[in-house]
Design a protein around this motif. Sequence first.
Motif, PDB file in Angstrom:
ATOM      1  N   ALA A 148       7.467  38.216  -1.823  1.00  0.00           N
ATOM      2  CA  ALA A 148       7.588  37.629  -3.160  1.00  0.00           C
ATOM      3  C   ALA A 148       9.018  37.141  -3.408  1.00  0.00           C
ATOM      4  O   ALA A 148       9.222  36.031  -3.915  1.00  0.00           O
ATOM      5  N   LYS A 149       9.995  37.955  -3.033  1.00  0.00           N
ATOM      6  CA  LYS A 149      11.387  37.552  -3.216  1.00  0.00           C
ATOM      7  C   LYS A 149      11.736  36.327  -2.369  1.00  0.00           C
ATOM      8  O   LYS A 149      12.479  35.447  -2.811  1.00  0.00           O
ATOM      9  N   LYS A 150      11.191  36.268  -1.167  1.00  0.00           N
ATOM     10  CA  LYS A 150      11.441  35.118  -0.294  1.00  0.00           C
ATOM     11  C   LYS A 150      10.865  33.840  -0.920  1.00  0.00           C
ATOM     12  O   LYS A 150      11.518  32.794  -0.926  1.00  0.00           O
ATOM     13  N   ILE A 151       9.649  33.930  -1.449  1.00  0.00           N
ATOM     14  CA  ILE A 151       9.022  32.756  -2.073  1.00  0.00           C
ATOM     15  C   ILE A 151       9.811  32.322  -3.300  1.00  0.00           C
ATOM     16  O   ILE A 151      10.068  31.126  -3.498  1.00  0.00           O
ATOM     17  N   VAL A 152      10.222  33.293  -4.131  1.00  0.00           N
ATOM     18  CA  VAL A 152      10.999  32.967  -5.338  1.00  0.00           C
ATOM     19  C   VAL A 152      12.303  32.279  -4.956  1.00  0.00           C
ATOM     20  O   VAL A 152      12.680  31.258  -5.543  1.00  0.00           O
ATOM     21  N   LYS A 153      12.984  32.812  -3.950  1.00  0.00           N
ATOM     22  CA  LYS A 153      14.263  32.236  -3.517  1.00  0.00           C
ATOM     23  C   LYS A 153      14.068  30.808  -3.009  1.00  0.00           C
ATOM     24  O   LYS A 153      14.859  29.915  -3.332  1.00  0.00           O
ATOM     25  N   ASP A 154      13.003  30.590  -2.242  1.00  0.00           N
ATOM     26  CA  ASP A 154      12.727  29.249  -1.724  1.00  0.00           C
ATOM     27  C   ASP A 154      12.386  28.260  -2.832  1.00  0.00           C
ATOM     28  O   ASP A 154      12.809  27.106  -2.799  1.00  0.00           O
ATOM     29  N   ILE A 155      11.608  28.712  -3.808  1.00  0.00           N
ATOM     30  CA  ILE A 155      11.234  27.830  -4.918  1.00  0.00           C
ATOM     31  C   ILE A 155      12.471  27.457  -5.735  1.00  0.00           C
ATOM     32  O   ILE A 155      12.656  26.302  -6.116  1.00  0.00           O
ATOM     33  N   LYS A 156      13.337  28.431  -5.986  1.00  0.00           N
ATOM     34  CA  LYS A 156      14.551  28.143  -6.753  1.00  0.00           C
ATOM     35  C   LYS A 156      15.503  27.235  -5.991  1.00  0.00           C
ATOM     36  O   LYS A 156      16.258  26.473  -6.591  1.00  0.00           O
ATOM     37  N   ALA A 157      15.472  27.299  -4.648  1.00  0.00           N
ATOM     38  CA  ALA A 157      16.336  26.444  -3.834  1.00  0.00           C
ATOM     39  C   ALA A 157      15.892  24.985  -3.871  1.00  0.00           C
ATOM     40  O   ALA A 157      16.685  24.091  -3.555  1.00  0.00           O
ATOM     41  N   THR A 158      14.652  24.708  -4.288  1.00  0.00           N
ATOM     42  CA  THR A 158      14.176  23.322  -4.359  1.00  0.00           C
ATOM     43  C   THR A 158      14.726  22.588  -5.573  1.00  0.00           C
ATOM     44  O   THR A 158      14.574  21.376  -5.674  1.00  0.00           O
ATOM     45  N   LYS A 159      15.309  23.311  -6.513  1.00  0.00           N
ATOM     46  CA  LYS A 159      15.914  22.741  -7.730  1.00  0.00           C
ATOM     47  C   LYS A 159      14.895  22.054  -8.635  1.00  0.00           C
ATOM     48  O   LYS A 159      15.228  21.142  -9.375  1.00  0.00           O
ATOM     49  N   THR A 160      13.627  22.493  -8.570  1.00  0.00           N
ATOM     50  CA  THR A 160      12.643  21.970  -9.520  1.00  0.00           C
ATOM     51  C   THR A 160      12.810  22.697 -10.840  1.00  0.00           C
ATOM     52  O   THR A 160      13.347  23.802 -10.887  1.00  0.00           O
ATOM     53  N   LYS A 161      12.334  22.085 -11.894  1.00  0.00           N
ATOM     54  CA  LYS A 161      12.484  22.684 -13.223  1.00  0.00           C
ATOM     55  C   LYS A 161      11.310  23.625 -13.489  1.00  0.00           C
ATOM     56  O   LYS A 161      10.465  23.360 -14.336  1.00  0.00           O
ATOM     57  N   CYS A 162      11.280  24.723 -12.735  1.00  0.00           N
ATOM     58  CA  CYS A 162      10.211  25.719 -12.856  1.00  0.00           C
ATOM     59  C   CYS A 162      10.823  27.110 -12.884  1.00  0.00           C
ATOM     60  O   CYS A 162      11.860  27.357 -12.273  1.00  0.00           O
ATOM     61  N   GLN A 163      10.163  28.003 -13.607  1.00  0.00           N
ATOM     62  CA  GLN A 163      10.562  29.404 -13.614  1.00  0.00           C
ATOM     63  C   GLN A 163       9.509  30.196 -12.835  1.00  0.00           C
ATOM     64  O   GLN A 163       8.311  29.949 -12.968  1.00  0.00           O
ATOM     65  N   VAL A 164       9.977  31.159 -12.047  1.00  0.00           N
ATOM     66  CA  VAL A 164       9.087  31.994 -11.250  1.00  0.00           C
ATOM     67  C   VAL A 164       9.318  33.440 -11.651  1.00  0.00           C
ATOM     68  O   VAL A 164      10.463  33.896 -11.711  1.00  0.00           O
ATOM     69  N   ALA A 165       8.224  34.155 -11.933  1.00  0.00           N
ATOM     70  CA  ALA A 165       8.327  35.559 -12.313  1.00  0.00           C
ATOM     71  C   ALA A 165       7.413  36.395 -11.418  1.00  0.00           C
ATOM     72  O   ALA A 165       6.260  36.018 -11.164  1.00  0.00           O
TER      73      ALA A 165
END
Length: 161
Positions: free
Chosen positions: A105-122
């Motif tokens: 889960a942490k790996k996916i969150v980190k990857d999503i945040k690295a894409t710089k899309t305007k999304c929040q992941v919880a």
Amino acid sequence: MPSFDIVSEVDRSEVDNAVQNVMREIGTRYDFKGSRSEVTVDEGAIKIEADDDLKLKQVREILQGHLQKRSIEPGQLDYQKVEPAAGQSVRQRVLVKEGLDKELAKKIVKDIKATKTKCQVAIQGDELRVTGKKRDDLQEVIAHVKAMGLEQPVQFKNFRD
């Protein structure tokens, strides 16, 4: 605000059906005639018992084929070590992975945040909730997660607008 969940689920009834099909096939195959090979489901795990290592390997291959036919991917199976049983027989437990563990889960969150899309992941227990202002951003996140090549298969559920 649009959102969706990233989960890793397995349909238990499909696992039961696959195991029943494996037992039916073992009963009809000539190379298993007279053997005490069997496959059972208990407590979220599949238990394989066979006469020897060769038969155990064959049963594993049959099981994996039947599970794939029922859309359960090999990445959702965790094979435990082979244990000796009575006589020369052997047994092995196969855990069916469900839910995202903390590291994945942490790996996916980190990857999503690295894409710089305007999304929040919880992280919500064993699933992830992704929210964003635009549907296009969420679809971009889905495409990115699919392209990550994770070892454990994930599904995207509850897409809300």
